[in-house]
Design an enzyme around this catalytic site. Structure first.
Site, mmCIF file in Angstrom:
data_model
loop_
_atom_site.group_PDB
_atom_site.id
_atom_site.type_symbol
_atom_site.label_atom_id
_atom_site.label_comp_id
_atom_site.label_asym_id
_atom_site.label_seq_id
_atom_site.Cartn_x
_atom_site.Cartn_y
_atom_site.Cartn_z
ATOM 1 N N HIS A 121 0.817 -1.218 0.000
ATOM 2 C CA HIS A 121 0.000 0.000 0.000
ATOM 3 C C HIS A 121 0.851 1.268 0.000
ATOM 4 O O HIS A 121 0.344 2.359 -0.270
ATOM 5 C CB HIS A 121 -0.979 -0.003 1.183
ATOM 6 N N ASP A 151 0.169 -7.748 1.460
ATOM 7 C CA ASP A 151 0.506 -6.316 1.513
ATOM 8 C C ASP A 151 2.015 -6.104 1.571
ATOM 9 O O ASP A 151 2.505 -5.261 2.311
ATOM 10 C CB ASP A 151 -0.177 -5.627 2.700
ATOM 11 N N GLY A 223 3.501 6.705 8.032
ATOM 12 C CA GLY A 223 4.885 6.896 7.591
ATOM 13 C C GLY A 223 5.786 5.773 8.049
ATOM 14 O O GLY A 223 6.851 5.540 7.471
ATOM 15 N N ASN A 224 5.367 5.049 9.107
ATOM 16 C CA ASN A 224 6.112 3.882 9.581
ATOM 17 C C ASN A 224 5.863 2.649 8.715
ATOM 18 O O ASN A 224 6.600 1.664 8.801
ATOM 19 C CB ASN A 224 5.743 3.522 11.023
ATOM 20 N N SER A 225 4.786 2.667 7.923
ATOM 21 C CA SER A 225 4.441 1.499 7.113
ATOM 22 C C SER A 225 5.623 1.087 6.239
ATOM 23 O O SER A 225 6.208 1.912 5.536
ATOM 24 C CB SER A 225 3.235 1.809 6.221
ATOM 25 N N GLY A 281 -8.442 -26.838 -2.339
ATOM 26 C CA GLY A 281 -9.856 -26.856 -2.695
ATOM 27 C C GLY A 281 -10.775 -27.384 -1.618
ATOM 28 O O GLY A 281 -11.545 -28.325 -1.856
ATOM 29 N N VAL A 282 -10.708 -26.775 -0.414
ATOM 30 C CA VAL A 282 -11.639 -27.143 0.654
ATOM 31 C C VAL A 282 -12.238 -25.876 1.258
ATOM 32 O O VAL A 282 -11.698 -24.785 1.115
ATOM 33 C CB VAL A 282 -10.954 -27.962 1.771
#
Length: 384
Positions: A121, A151, A223-225, A281-282
């Site tokens: 992001h 992400d 800003g820490n992301s 596929g469950v």
């Protein structure tokens, strides 16, 4: 014995006497130095500390080790007003043209080759990405690949002599361990905050498809992301991603993606250009007492299968609705989130052991996962 005791008593007496003499004649030797300012003010200063001495409990060593590898990321992209093509909008307001939208985040240099880990992001939709190092060097970054489901994004810069962070082991983390968060909050400059690991394996937050977050009370702000969560030795444990906040600032609840997940995403993106995950596929659910009664199984640890895709990998291996998955490839499975993460980590085309509880018996089957379809391909199919 008597002679030894006499010598000891005399030594103690001499030391106590010396203390009282110093305390009476030179008390500043004990409590600090008395100095006089140019204005004639008497001040008491602490005694000088040898250069390089670290204060007890200080995290300065960890910060010095990790901080140079944490970078600031500035992004920009050209945007147009959503109604800029509307004739009536243009009639009243004219052609608004394009405007530059900027963004701010952090990243972590993880390789001398210039690879940088950050959040998807932070760079999503950006036309221009500029990376600034702690030594003030700047470079344009290219996007090697992104993984919206975790992400995470991988960038690359072309600079030499890059500081590189040391990767830690997030699988050995325990609640209560001390950690540091490093990033560039609000663009004020690189900042280090401290806290502890508040919880592990946080999921069902609605942030990502694959959620296995480290929760911390180390202050994380906008800003820490994409910045680093490190241990007290300065080793990378996670990528700071999100916060829970009612105000937009830190409230002591922050989340980081474990470095074990980040390494898997890095390898897949650099090798294949995208992340390849396993899929069987469950349709699983938490083993509640109601579901246990419905399917006639005993309550306990594990995840119950409520649906199996016809002709899918699980169906071909003999898995049935009502089976309780307890282990996958030797790893215990206790929640749906753990099952999703563990199955996603399997190599497509390579069979893995699934330990099941079927009624009153224990069953082990081999399931060969296929590559996980993307969201559009999956549609209404079972997700795991």
């Amino acid at each position: 014995m008597k002679r030894t005791w006499l010598l000891f008593s005399q030594a103690v007496t001499v030391l106590v006497a010396a203390y009282f003499v110093v305390a009476t004649l030179q008390p500043d030797w004990l409590r600090g130095r008395t100095t006089m300012t140019s204005a004639g003010v008497s001040l008491i200063e602490a005694p000088p500390v040898p250069a390089g001495t670290v204060a007890p409990g200080s995290f300065s060593g960890a910060a010095r080790k990790a901080a140079p590898a944490v970078v600031s990321i500035n992004t920009s992209k050209a945007v147009r007003h959503p109604r800029s093509n509307d004739p009536w909008f243009q009639f009243f307001f004219g052609d608004q043209g394009t405007q530059e939208q900027t963004g701010l985040g952090s990243g972590v240099i993880i390789s001398p080759d210039g690879y940088i880990l950050t959040n998807n992001h932070v760079v999503e939709g950006a036309d221009d990405i500029e990376v600034t190092l702690t030594d003030s060097r700047q470079a344009k970054a290219s996007v090697i690949g992104t993984d919206p489901e975790t992400d995470l994004a991988i960038l690359k810069i072309a600079l030499d002599k890059l500081p590189v962070i040391v990767l830690g082991n997030s699988d050995q983390l325990a609640v209560g361990d001390q950690v540091l968060a490093i990033g560039n909050p609000f663009g004020v400059g690189q900042t280090v905050t401290s806290g502890i690991v508040s919880a592990l394996g946080r999921s069902q937050l609605g942030i990502n498809t694959f959620e296995n977050f480290i929760q911390t009370d180390a202050a994380i702000n906008p800003g820490n992301s994409g910045g680093a969560l490190v241990d007290v030795n300065g080793n990378l444990l996670g990528i700071n991603t999100a916060i829970y906040s009612r105000s937009g600032g830190s409230m002591g609840i922050g989340f980081a993606i474990p470095v074990s997940t980040a390494k898997m995403v890095l390898d897949s993106i650099v090798k294949d250009g995208h992340v390849t995950r396993g899929w069987i596929g469950v349709e699983p659910n938490e083993l509640s007492p109601e579901l246990a009664e419905t399917f006639g199984v005993k309550p306990g640890a594990g995840v119950i299968v409520t649906g199996v895709l016809q002709a899918g990998p699980a169906a071909q291996a003999g898995m049935r609705p009502g089976d309780v998955i307890q282990q996958v490839d030797g790893k215990p499975v206790r929640t749906v989130s753990e099952l999703l993460t563990t199955v996603a980590g399997l190599t497509p085309g390579t069979a893995a052991d699934f330990e099941l509880r079927r009624g009153d018996s224990e069953v082990t089957i081999k399931v060969t996962p296929t590559a996980r379809p993307n969201q559009a391909q999956r549609g209404a199919q079972p997700r795991r």
